[in-house]
Write an enzyme that holds these catalytic residues in place. Structure first.
Site, PDB file in Angstrom:
ATOM      1  N   LYS A 112       0.769  -0.988  -0.140  1.00  0.00           N
ATOM      2  CA  LYS A 112       0.031   0.050   0.100  1.00  0.00           C
ATOM      3  C   LYS A 112       1.102   1.165  -0.127  1.00  0.00           C
ATOM      4  O   LYS A 112       0.389   2.210  -0.475  1.00  0.00           O
ATOM      5  CB  LYS A 112      -1.008  -0.042   1.106  1.00  0.00           C
ATOM      6  CG  LYS A 112      -1.940  -1.342   0.923  1.00  0.00           C
ATOM      7  CD  LYS A 112      -3.256  -1.306   1.940  1.00  0.00           C
ATOM      8  CE  LYS A 112      -4.112  -2.164   1.428  1.00  0.00           C
ATOM      9  NZ  LYS A 112      -4.116  -3.490   1.854  1.00  0.00           N
TER      10      LYS A 112
HETATM   11  C1  LIG Z   1      -4.615  -4.311   1.276  1.00  0.00           C
HETATM   12  C2  LIG Z   1      -3.744  -5.746   1.290  1.00  0.00           C
HETATM   13  C3  LIG Z   1      -4.491  -6.909   0.166  1.00  0.00           C
HETATM   14  C4  LIG Z   1      -5.612  -6.697  -0.417  1.00  0.00           C
HETATM   15  O1  LIG Z   1      -5.443  -5.657  -1.652  1.00  0.00           O
HETATM   16  P1  LIG Z   1      -6.847  -5.132  -2.135  1.00  0.00           P
HETATM   17  O2  LIG Z   1      -6.378  -4.258  -3.316  1.00  0.00           O
HETATM   18  O3  LIG Z   1      -7.857  -4.746  -1.226  1.00  0.00           O
HETATM   19  O4  LIG Z   1      -7.304  -6.335  -3.079  1.00  0.00           O
HETATM   20  C5  LIG Z   1      -3.575  -8.017   0.324  1.00  0.00           C
HETATM   21  N1  LIG Z   1      -2.559  -8.109   0.944  1.00  0.00           N
HETATM   22  C6  LIG Z   1      -2.217  -7.266   1.947  1.00  0.00           C
HETATM   23  C7  LIG Z   1      -0.811  -7.416   2.570  1.00  0.00           C
HETATM   24  C8  LIG Z   1      -2.546  -5.979   2.258  1.00  0.00           C
HETATM   25  O5  LIG Z   1      -2.185  -5.235   2.977  1.00  0.00           O
END
Ligand SMILES: *Cc1c(COP(=O)(O)O)cnc(C)c1O
Length: 462
Positions: A112
């Site tokens: 993220k």
């Molecule tokens: C947010 C997250 C996901 C999921 O991603 P999306 O874009 O919401 O599908 C998967 N793995 C981790 C470690 C995350 O932080």
């Protein structure tokens, strides 16, 4: 480039308006009216670019109505300089045509950061230009919160309220949020689950009167800027593996459908992608929908991959918009039906299209631990539980063994020690910038699962 709402009833906006608005006024999500197209020749010419330069090439067409090329350059350079690895997103080979793209070298150790480090800079830039302030409200199942706080902590133009489900995020995840003590940062632990948090945020966006004239901004992946930033690493990985001359497949640990949707966009923009695999944990509504055209909500279960403990994936709406030929009215009807349970499948013709675009697989906790342990033994490589789900789904769904399968490694294993221990592995040490994390003071407000209590609290802090 103009942006339109998936529900078809809100005005079209420019990039910066979308950036600061979050949810459209008709309750829809913004998507670009058209996508930039890159030829194979152009993609091939990117093979020597570093990550920030590639991001600049890919992102400029999305923002150039509002942001100059040199402004964007400065922002992407700063963003990816904050990462702890020279390659920013290094590719690791596990086996023949089996790869892992490490997306956890940013400040908060999850993918993220790729979007939120940039989002913070984009927002600050826009707010300064407009001499405006923003109240940010976000829901997190763990990783968004810290990445958003890290991305926006320096901006004195935002007041940030992050809701997480009380006692349902890992200690490292919680501390990464609650130990950032800036006056503009407010953590709220809600006595409920992630969907409760997300619901409160959505409701607050659709009726912002509690702010008495203030404006809400979004850091969740309903914010288009986040999706946009994630398109870049699909190109980066594919080009490193011989693209565009050779196709590449991706397996993506999926929760809110933002990350995999960015892969779908990369494909539409001209990148040869063979397969896109939606990898879910036991909260598998997306897998049931893609594999069997069953869209039925079930109770949320807590798993060892908490960042994917999500029932309603907001970005699925962006895909449905395309599957329903961008008909906002038809989509609104469908979503109403899906949300109140009177509809629980897609029209067969639309579903067929989804099946052509995506494969899917659901991985339970037990298998997740087995994969972590197996990869550790065979390849001396430690996967976090989300990434392990990706690797497993990539293996199960792989229909083209001659094509490289790249799993997006979405988090560093140190963030999810429970799964690592259950898999019989040793939890690695925290990276140097976080070694004293467990000793830092925390600040957080625990509130009932009640929207007026949350909104009253927000107003009391402004
Ligand atoms: C947010 C997250 C996901 C999921 O991603 P999306 O874009 O919401 O599908 C998967 N793995 C981790 C470690 C995350 O932080």
């Amino acid at each position: 480039m103009r942006y339109i709402s998936t529900r078809g009833q809100a005005p079209s906006l420019s990039f910066e308006d979308v950036l600061l608005t979050g949810l459209a006024s008709d309750g829809g999500l913004y998507v670009p009216e058209t996508l930039p197209q890159f030829s194979h020749q152009e993609i091939a010419s990117w093979s020597r670019l570093n990550y920030a330069d590639l991001a600049h090439k890919i992102l400029l067409p999305f923002v150039e109505e509002d942001i100059s090329s040199s402004e964007l350059k400065t922002m992407v350079d700063e963003t990816y300089a904050s990462f702890n690895h020279k390659a920013v997103a290094p590719l690791i080979q596990l086996g023949h045509n089996e790869w892992v793209l490490e997306l956890f070298h940013g400040p908060t150790l999850a993918f993220k950061d790729f979007a939120l480090q940039l989002l913070g800079r984009l927002m600050d830039n826009a707010l300064i230009k407009r001499d405006k302030h923003l109240v940010i409200m976000g829901a997190t199942s763990g990783d968004t919160g810290s990445a958003a706080i890290e991305g926006c902590k320096h901006s004195n133009r935002v007041q940030m309220f992050i809701l997480h489900p009380h006692e349902r995020v890992s200690e490292v995840q919680r501390r990464q949020m609650t130990t950032l003590l800036g006056d503009n940062i407010h953590n709220i632990a809600v006595r409920g689950n992630f969907d409760d948090c997300q619901q409160m945020v959505k409701q607050s966006f659709s009726d912002q009167s509690f702010l008495k004239g203030g404006q809400l901004g979004a850091v969740n992946s309903i914010n288009w800027a986040r999706i946009m930033a994630q398109v870049v690493y699909y190109f980066y990985a594919a080009v490193a593996l011989g693209g565009p001359h050779r196709p590449v497949s991706f397996s993506v640990p999926t929760g809110n459908f933002g990350d995999i949707y960015a892969g779908y966009l990369a494909k539409k923009m001209g990148l040869p992608i063979q397969q896109l695999v939606v990898a879910t944990n036991q909260n598998d509504i997306l897998h049931r929908c893609i594999s069997a055209n069953q869209y039925q909500k079930q109770g949320l279960v807590q798993t060892l991959s908490p960042s994917m403990d999500i029932m309603v994936s907001s970005n699925f709406e962006r895909l449905l918009f395309d599957l329903y030929d961008r008909d906002g009215v038809a989509l609104s009807e469908l979503l109403t039906g899906l949300n109140n349970g009177t509809v629980n499948s897609l029209e067969p013709m639309r579903w067929e299209k989804a099946r052509e675009l995506f494969s899917s697989h659901c991985v339970d906790d037990e298998t997740t631990c087995e994969v972590i342990s197996q990869i550790a033994q065979q390849h001396n490589y430690l996967l976090d539980p989300h990434s392990a789900i990706g690797v497993e789904a990539g293996r199960v769904c792989n229909q083209h063994p001659e094509v490289p399968m790249v799993t997006l490694a979405t988090a560093h294993p140190v963030k999810f020690s429970e799964a690592i221990v259950k898999a019989g592995q040793v939890v690695p040490p925290l990276p140097s910038h976080l070694t004293d994390l467990l000793d830092r003071p925390e600040r957080c407000e625990v509130l009932d699962n009640n929207i007026s209590k949350v909104q009253d609290y927000i107003m009391s802090q402004l």
